[in-house]
Motif scaffolding. Structure first.
Motif, PDB file in Angstrom:
ATOM      1  N   LEU A   1       0.853  -1.177   0.000  1.00  0.00           N
ATOM      2  CA  LEU A   1       0.000   0.000   0.000  1.00  0.00           C
ATOM      3  C   LEU A   1       0.893   1.232   0.000  1.00  0.00           C
ATOM      4  CD1 LEU A   1      -2.718   1.525   0.421  1.00  0.00           C
ATOM      5  CD2 LEU A   1      -2.345   1.247   2.882  1.00  0.00           C
ATOM      6  N   VAL A   2       0.645   2.142  -0.926  1.00  0.00           N
ATOM      7  CA  VAL A   2       1.386   3.394  -1.007  1.00  0.00           C
ATOM      8  C   VAL A   2       0.491   4.510  -0.489  1.00  0.00           C
ATOM      9  CG1 VAL A   2       2.514   5.055  -2.533  1.00  0.00           C
ATOM     10  CG2 VAL A   2       2.766   2.596  -2.943  1.00  0.00           C
ATOM     11  N   VAL A   3       1.004   5.279   0.469  1.00  0.00           N
ATOM     12  CA  VAL A   3       0.279   6.412   1.021  1.00  0.00           C
ATOM     13  C   VAL A   3       1.135   7.660   0.812  1.00  0.00           C
ATOM     14  CG1 VAL A   3      -0.792   7.424   3.062  1.00  0.00           C
ATOM     15  CG2 VAL A   3      -0.833   4.941   2.745  1.00  0.00           C
ATOM     16  N   ILE A   4       0.643   8.570  -0.014  1.00  0.00           N
ATOM     17  CA  ILE A   4       1.305   9.854  -0.242  1.00  0.00           C
ATOM     18  C   ILE A   4       0.604  10.888   0.622  1.00  0.00           C
ATOM     19  CG2 ILE A   4       1.979  11.593  -1.934  1.00  0.00           C
ATOM     20  CD1 ILE A   4       3.206   8.865  -2.504  1.00  0.00           C
ATOM     21  N   VAL A   5       1.372  11.630   1.409  1.00  0.00           N
ATOM     22  CA  VAL A   5       0.796  12.659   2.275  1.00  0.00           C
ATOM     23  C   VAL A   5       1.611  13.942   2.131  1.00  0.00           C
ATOM     24  CG1 VAL A   5      -0.177  11.064   3.977  1.00  0.00           C
ATOM     25  CG2 VAL A   5       2.188  11.868   4.242  1.00  0.00           C
TER      26      VAL A   5
END
Length: 443
Positions: free
Chosen positions: A253-257
């Motif tokens: 899972l990739v989470v960009i913040v």
């Protein structure tokens, strides 16, 4: 202040949560408009591809909307009032700490994703995330810290990083940049080190922080050609990190913040001037330092917390309130709003602040002492062309979220969400739980 908790709605609607590797990448200063609009001439295949195949949102941040408090919220799911990281720089009214930042993990007073993951038996790595010095139990940690900007800072990183790093990665990833280096070349180097660590450790949870976009927006302004060019290169670095992580595990899972948005600036207000005039701050004999103080601004970009030497002193509180009210009435002072302690508490800001002052659009807070007369309050030009730190209900301060991976709804726009909602959602995907999160995950 319109800072009521907003639920994350249904970030992960497509499938029940299950433990999966998570790579969380923070792009400092990334506004939703950059990746949501396709007609702005920006070539961002990585960010836009992740958003198209996943879920995105604009994010209401914290008080103040600056890097370190925001990143602590992204790690804890709590507001600064709970996690304790109230600003970028530590409170240092006499200016003795050489502009020391909240570099140390021990300063975070709430349970973090790092702690939850390590406690759950997960392999964790970190590259350059704020407030990461002294993290324990990580498979690899390259913390963010600097002091002098000289080669001794390289020794400092080597002493504080996981033993053997970053030297062990030089052959594969090149030299590791010093912490004070916020250039795009430094971001690309840190991305290369993150890729090397992902391949070596196969982490369950990885945090990576990229800072050059923020730096360039301060220098040249948001929407400047220089800043846009930096973001294109950051997008390429993000694409390489994602490809490396999914080569190790396609279920990642990739989470960009991001931590905050940005506003263009041209003028400076300086609350030190009326505080000095009112005798609340007393300067040294040569006028270049602070000898003592009763109340003092703690600047945070586009806003400033007001700290009292005697917080329970009602007479002092009233005196400061009068000084602020007079300054706010001056149309040339650049002051938008003043919050009292009750409003600060409702916004989740530091309990140590008696008041919080927000600048008008186009203004930022200054802190110059020399010659601190009335003219400093009335709009000195600034060479800083972009700023954040304004109250989180200012739309220009909205940050970004993009989540992409198995079970994530494709092409979903959540609208505007609360930053505190992100960490508990990430924790659930890692397969752990945050003890102190202030909003529940929506899956």
């Amino acid at each position: 202040m319109i800072l009521r908790p907003l639920t994350l709605l249904a970030l992960f609607l497509a499938a029940p949560a299950r433990a999966a590797p998570v790579v969380m990448i923070a792009i400092d200063g990334l506004r939703p408009v950059e990746w949501q609009r396709r007609d702005n001439g920006l070539d961002l295949p990585a960010l836009r591809g992740l958003a198209a195949g996943g879920t995105g949102a604009a994010v209401t941040g914290v008080l103040p909307t600056v890097t370190y408090p925001s990143h602590a919220t992204l790690m804890t799911g709590t507001a600064p009032r709970r996690h304790g990281i109230a600003n970028n720089l530590t409170f240092d009214p006499l200016r003795r700490n050489n502009e020391g930042w909240y570099w140390y993990a021990s300063d975070v007073q709430a349970h973090t994703l790092w702690q939850a993951a390590v406690g759950g038996g997960k392999r964790v790595i970190n590259v350059h995330w704020p407030t990461s010095v002294g993290l324990s139990g990580l498979a690899a940690n390259l913390p963010q810290i600097w002091r002098t900007g000289t080669p001794d800072d390289d020794k400092l990183i080597a002493a504080l990083a996981t033993p053997g790093l970053p030297a062990a990665l030089v052959a594969e990833a090149g030299p590791y940049p010093p912490g004070i280096d916020e250039s795009i070349a430094a971001d690309e180097a840190r991305a290369a080190h993150a890729i090397a660590l992902i391949r070596r450790t196969q982490p369950d949870f990885a945090t990576v922080y990229l800072t050059a976009f923020d730096h360039e927006q301060h220098e040249a302004g948001p929407d400047s050609a220089a800043a846009r060019a930096i973001l294109v290169r950051i997008d390429a670095a993000v694409g390489k990190i994602v490809a490396a992580a999914r080569a190790v595990d396609p279920q990642t899972l990739v989470v960009i913040v991001s931590d905050h948005g940005f506003a263009a600036t041209s003028r400076t207000t300086n609350l030190f001037a009326p505080f000095i005039k009112a005798g609340l701050i007393r300067l040294t004999a040569d006028g270049t330092g602070i000898a003592s103080w009763d109340a003092i601004p703690w600047t945070a970009g586009g806003s400033a917390a007001i700290r009292l030497a005697r917080p329970g002193d009602a007479a002092l509180t009233a005196r400061v309130a009068a000084v602020l009210a007079q300054a706010a009435r001056d149309p040339d002072a650049g002051i938008d709003r003043v919050l009292d302690s009750a409003a600060i508490a409702a916004a989740g800001g530091s309990a140590d602040a008696a008041f919080w002052v927000n600048c008008k659009p186009g203004w930022l807070m200054g802190n110059r002492l020399a010659g601190a007369g009335p003219m400093i309050v009335q709009g000195e030009p600034t060479t800083t062309h972009g700023m954040h730190g304004y109250f989180p209900d200012v739309p220009a301060m909205r940050a970004s979220l993009i989540a992409n991976g198995p079970g994530i709804a494709a092409g979903k726009d959540l609208g505007v969400i609360d930053m505190r909602s992100i960490a508990p959602a990430v924790a659930a995907r890692i397969g752990v739980k945050l003890r102190d999160a202030e909003l529940p995950p929506a899956f």
